[in-house]
Motif scaffolding. Structure first.
Motif, mmCIF file in Angstrom:
data_model
loop_
_atom_site.group_PDB
_atom_site.id
_atom_site.type_symbol
_atom_site.label_atom_id
_atom_site.label_comp_id
_atom_site.label_asym_id
_atom_site.label_seq_id
_atom_site.Cartn_x
_atom_site.Cartn_y
_atom_site.Cartn_z
ATOM 1 N N ARG A 244 0.838 -1.206 0.000
ATOM 2 C CA ARG A 244 0.000 0.000 0.000
ATOM 3 C C ARG A 244 0.873 1.257 0.000
ATOM 4 N N ILE A 245 1.934 1.244 0.781
ATOM 5 C CA ILE A 245 2.856 2.382 0.823
ATOM 6 C C ILE A 245 3.517 2.574 -0.540
ATOM 7 N N ARG A 246 3.992 1.489 -1.118
ATOM 8 C CA ARG A 246 4.640 1.570 -2.435
ATOM 9 C C ARG A 246 3.695 2.161 -3.483
ATOM 10 N N GLU A 247 2.470 1.669 -3.510
ATOM 11 C CA GLU A 247 1.501 2.152 -4.489
ATOM 12 C C GLU A 247 1.116 3.598 -4.219
ATOM 13 N N THR A 248 0.904 3.946 -2.946
ATOM 14 C CA THR A 248 0.517 5.309 -2.588
ATOM 15 C C THR A 248 1.593 6.313 -2.997
ATOM 16 N N LEU A 249 2.847 5.935 -2.860
ATOM 17 C CA LEU A 249 3.956 6.838 -3.181
ATOM 18 C C LEU A 249 4.366 6.764 -4.646
ATOM 19 N N GLY A 250 3.698 5.917 -5.416
ATOM 20 C CA GLY A 250 3.984 5.832 -6.843
ATOM 21 C C GLY A 250 5.336 5.224 -7.165
ATOM 22 N N ILE A 251 5.751 4.268 -6.368
ATOM 23 C CA ILE A 251 7.040 3.600 -6.574
ATOM 24 C C ILE A 251 6.808 2.311 -7.358
ATOM 25 N N GLU A 252 7.520 2.161 -8.464
ATOM 26 C CA GLU A 252 7.370 0.972 -9.302
ATOM 27 C C GLU A 252 8.179 -0.198 -8.741
ATOM 28 N N LYS A 253 9.443 0.085 -8.431
ATOM 29 C CA LYS A 253 10.359 -0.952 -7.961
ATOM 30 C C LYS A 253 11.280 -0.329 -6.923
ATOM 31 N N THR A 254 11.661 -1.097 -5.890
ATOM 32 C CA THR A 254 12.382 -0.503 -4.773
ATOM 33 C C THR A 254 13.453 -1.421 -4.215
ATOM 34 N N CYS A 255 14.515 -0.821 -3.679
ATOM 35 C CA CYS A 255 15.410 -1.550 -2.786
ATOM 36 C C CYS A 255 14.656 -1.771 -1.481
ATOM 37 N N VAL A 256 14.933 -2.876 -0.808
ATOM 38 C CA VAL A 256 14.359 -3.116 0.520
ATOM 39 C C VAL A 256 15.523 -3.372 1.477
ATOM 40 N N PHE A 257 15.552 -2.595 2.551
ATOM 41 C CA PHE A 257 16.658 -2.569 3.510
ATOM 42 C C PHE A 257 16.083 -2.930 4.877
ATOM 43 N N GLY A 258 16.543 -4.033 5.475
ATOM 44 C CA GLY A 258 15.985 -4.423 6.772
ATOM 45 C C GLY A 258 16.957 -5.224 7.601
ATOM 46 N N GLY A 259 16.846 -5.074 8.912
ATOM 47 C CA GLY A 259 17.715 -5.811 9.822
ATOM 48 C C GLY A 259 16.932 -6.578 10.858
ATOM 49 N N SER A 260 17.418 -7.773 11.212
ATOM 50 C CA SER A 260 16.810 -8.616 12.227
ATOM 51 C C SER A 260 15.400 -8.998 11.767
ATOM 52 N N TRP A 261 14.349 -8.659 12.520
ATOM 53 C CA TRP A 261 12.991 -8.895 12.018
ATOM 54 C C TRP A 261 12.766 -8.173 10.704
ATOM 55 N N GLY A 262 13.390 -6.999 10.529
ATOM 56 C CA GLY A 262 13.267 -6.291 9.261
ATOM 57 C C GLY A 262 13.811 -7.092 8.100
ATOM 58 N N ALA A 263 14.844 -7.916 8.354
ATOM 59 C CA ALA A 263 15.367 -8.806 7.313
ATOM 60 C C ALA A 263 14.360 -9.913 7.010
ATOM 61 N N THR A 264 13.730 -10.445 8.053
ATOM 62 C CA THR A 264 12.682 -11.448 7.863
ATOM 63 C C THR A 264 11.584 -10.904 6.967
ATOM 64 N N LEU A 265 11.080 -9.733 7.338
ATOM 65 C CA LEU A 265 9.976 -9.125 6.605
ATOM 66 C C LEU A 265 10.390 -8.786 5.171
ATOM 67 N N ALA A 266 11.623 -8.320 4.997
ATOM 68 C CA ALA A 266 12.114 -8.019 3.652
ATOM 69 C C ALA A 266 12.109 -9.266 2.769
ATOM 70 N N LEU A 267 12.545 -10.385 3.331
ATOM 71 C CA LEU A 267 12.563 -11.636 2.569
ATOM 72 C C LEU A 267 11.153 -12.121 2.249
ATOM 73 N N VAL A 268 10.249 -12.042 3.224
ATOM 74 C CA VAL A 268 8.872 -12.475 2.977
ATOM 75 C C VAL A 268 8.222 -11.579 1.918
ATOM 76 N N TYR A 269 8.465 -10.275 2.014
ATOM 77 C CA TYR A 269 7.915 -9.351 1.021
ATOM 78 C C TYR A 269 8.474 -9.661 -0.372
ATOM 79 N N ALA A 270 9.791 -9.863 -0.459
ATOM 80 C CA ALA A 270 10.411 -10.121 -1.756
ATOM 81 C C ALA A 270 9.931 -11.435 -2.358
ATOM 82 N N ILE A 271 9.761 -12.457 -1.528
ATOM 83 C CA ILE A 271 9.233 -13.736 -2.013
ATOM 84 C C ILE A 271 7.807 -13.558 -2.535
ATOM 85 N N SER A 272 7.045 -12.699 -1.865
ATOM 86 C CA SER A 272 5.646 -12.471 -2.241
ATOM 87 C C SER A 272 5.505 -11.549 -3.454
ATOM 88 N N HIS A 273 6.440 -10.601 -3.599
ATOM 89 C CA HIS A 273 6.359 -9.606 -4.683
ATOM 90 C C HIS A 273 7.732 -9.407 -5.331
#
Length: 332
Positions: free
Chosen positions: A104-133
């Protein structure tokens, strides 16, 4: 966490402090609003930053890992923590809700493709997001890898890390009756969701103190007492996610689905002496993901603020911008 010389030295690697050019609260449904900010170059290369925890929230220091002339940096507080509301709420708060929020954030801000930067749980979420999208992710930059497996929870809440840190482990474990210490996640769940604010806050601060005590390789075993409001959100959200195994359908879900991110370039920055998320998982991830560059940092633990970790993360982002022909300022 204790103030130590190493933490101060980490600042030399970061870009100068900056203020956001955009701040907003976004209604994501389910009774939740999330705080979102943007800083750096509005026309720059997008990077979405995912904080740890769950429940850690963003801080101004997280803006400083990116060349502000190159990157359009998007930070947000995940559901239930930081400036997002309702505070400390676990209702309608799952990994999949957070993945939907990122979209929703990506679409609202008009971002087509993005780097995703995350640490610890943020790394978990980054991987789940990337696997999903996977089609929405240009690069993954991960720190202190946590794959949300039972083995990792057993290590940190079942006594593995406690063998290295017996003093803070005793403070954490002995707060509950002996007959409940075989399952500290469940034991703390009863108290963190007891309905009594004083009890919830007391156990939330103990939960947070255990993690904070082990975050830095420079630690003396005392992480300091987190403010009650922050600790309550942090501990309740972490506990909620861990009781529910990260809301993933099976143990080891990330590695079992890792082929979906093959082709996405990534950097993994891992402290050699990370006591919260031991390096074994980062190594396993790198073995399963051919596009990953594993950078093991010696004499470093888990914390984002460790000098070696900060230096390597800034270097990784500068490397990406240099390869894209966008780099301007050089390593801090």
């Amino acid at each position: 966490m204790d103030k130590i010389p190493g933490q101060k030295r980490a600042v030399q690697y970061l870009y100068p402090p900056i203020d956001p050019f955009d701040q907003r609260t976004l209604d994501v449904g389910d009774g939740h609003t999330v705080y979102v900010e943007q800083c750096g170059n509005p026309q720059g290369m997008p990077v979405i930053v995912l904080h740890g925890g769950p429940g850690g929230g963003c801080s101004p220091a997280m803006r400083r890992y990116f060349d502000p002339d190159v990157y359009r940096v998007v930070l947000f507080d995940q559901r239930g923590c930081g400036r997002s509301r309702p505070h400390a709420s676990v209702k309608n708060n799952t990994t999949w809700d957070l993945v939907a929020d990122i979209e929703r954030i990506r679409e609202t801000l008009g971002i087509e493709k993005t780097c995703v930067f995350g640490g610890s749980w943020g790394a978990t979420l980054a991987l789940v997001y990337a696997i999903s999208h996977p089609d929405r992710v240009s690069h993954l930059i991960l720190r202190g890898v946590f794959l949300m497996t039972q083995a990792e929870l057993d290590w940190f809440y079942g006594g593995g890390a406690g063998q290295f840190w017996p003093e803070p482990w005793a403070r954490f474990a002995h707060l509950v009756p002996e007959n409940e210490r075989h399952d500290l996640i469940s034991a703390y769940e009863k108290r963190l969701f007891s309905g009594d604010l004083r009890t919830e806050t007391r156990f939330a601060q103990a939960w947070s103190a255990w993690e904070n005590a082990l975050a830095s390789v420079y630690s003396n075993g005392h992480g300091g007492e987190a403010p009650g409001e922050y600790a309550r959100a942090f501990a309740r959200l972490e506990n909620h996610y861990f009781v529910n195994k990260g809301f993933l359908s099976e143990d080891g879900w990330i590695l079992k689905n890792i082929e979906k991110i093959h082709g996405i370039p990534g950097v993994i920055v891992q402290g050699r002496y990370d006591m919260i998320c031991p390096p074994q998982r980062a190594w396993e991830l790198a073995q399963a993901w051919p596009d990953a560059d594993l950078r093991m940092v010696r004499n470093a633990g888990h914390a984002l603020s460790e000098p070696g970790i900060s230096a390597e993360l800034v270097r990784a982002m500068d490397d990406i911008s240099r390869r894209e022909g966008l780099h301007t300022s050089g390593l801090r």
